[in-house]
Design a protein around this motif. Sequence first.
Motif, PDB file in Angstrom:
ATOM      1  N   HIS A  30     116.119  21.871  13.004  1.00  0.00           N
ATOM      2  CA  HIS A  30     116.917  22.123  11.801  1.00  0.00           C
ATOM      3  C   HIS A  30     116.055  21.999  10.555  1.00  0.00           C
ATOM      4  N   GLN A  63     126.125  26.983  10.581  1.00  0.00           N
ATOM      5  CA  GLN A  63     124.756  26.454  10.599  1.00  0.00           C
ATOM      6  C   GLN A  63     123.787  27.428   9.930  1.00  0.00           C
ATOM      7  N   SER A  65     124.396  29.300   7.462  1.00  0.00           N
ATOM      8  CA  SER A  65     124.569  29.263   6.005  1.00  0.00           C
ATOM      9  C   SER A  65     123.926  28.037   5.375  1.00  0.00           C
ATOM     10  N   PHE A  66     123.421  27.092   6.191  1.00  0.00           N
ATOM     11  CA  PHE A  66     122.718  25.927   5.651  1.00  0.00           C
ATOM     12  C   PHE A  66     121.265  26.240   5.324  1.00  0.00           C
ATOM     13  N   ASP A  91     129.126  28.435   4.109  1.00  0.00           N
ATOM     14  CA  ASP A  91     128.905  28.527   2.665  1.00  0.00           C
ATOM     15  C   ASP A  91     129.045  29.994   2.268  1.00  0.00           C
TER      16      ASP A  91
END
Length: 154
Positions: A30, A63, A65-66, A91
Amino acid sequence: MIAVQSTYKHPANIRVVSERKPLHSIQVTHTPQHQALAGKVTEIVVQDREPQTLAMLLPLLAQLSFDQRWFLWLAPPAGLAKPVLQNAGVDLTKVMMLSPANQHTLHNLACRALQTGTSHLVISTEQGFDTEEMAALKDAARLGQSHAIVIRYC
């Protein structure tokens, strides 16, 4: 049953498959740029268009959009409401939805979007892509250091 061809860990009702390797699952790194997925294409096969099936996939899309990049959703399901995405944690400032016009094929738009390297890509399709088209998507994703998720309804 949903079959996922890539690298995410999912709930027990989703199976991780690979054509050339044994069944496996690896952790996604991530990082802001999702380096672990750059240049890859994930195919998710969904056997129905039930709302609860899409609801299972929305956290995966949230995820995306992070990341620092936005993501483009080509040919999203008709009637997909923004509040549904927002409630799933997507988002909305990082999502663009586009339905291809007659003069552009879904595959052509997908390759062009991946090559630019400015976004990740989600593609909804009923017919899927043949082997050559999938290889072209992977090449475009590698070139743009992007990630594509193909959601194929059968």
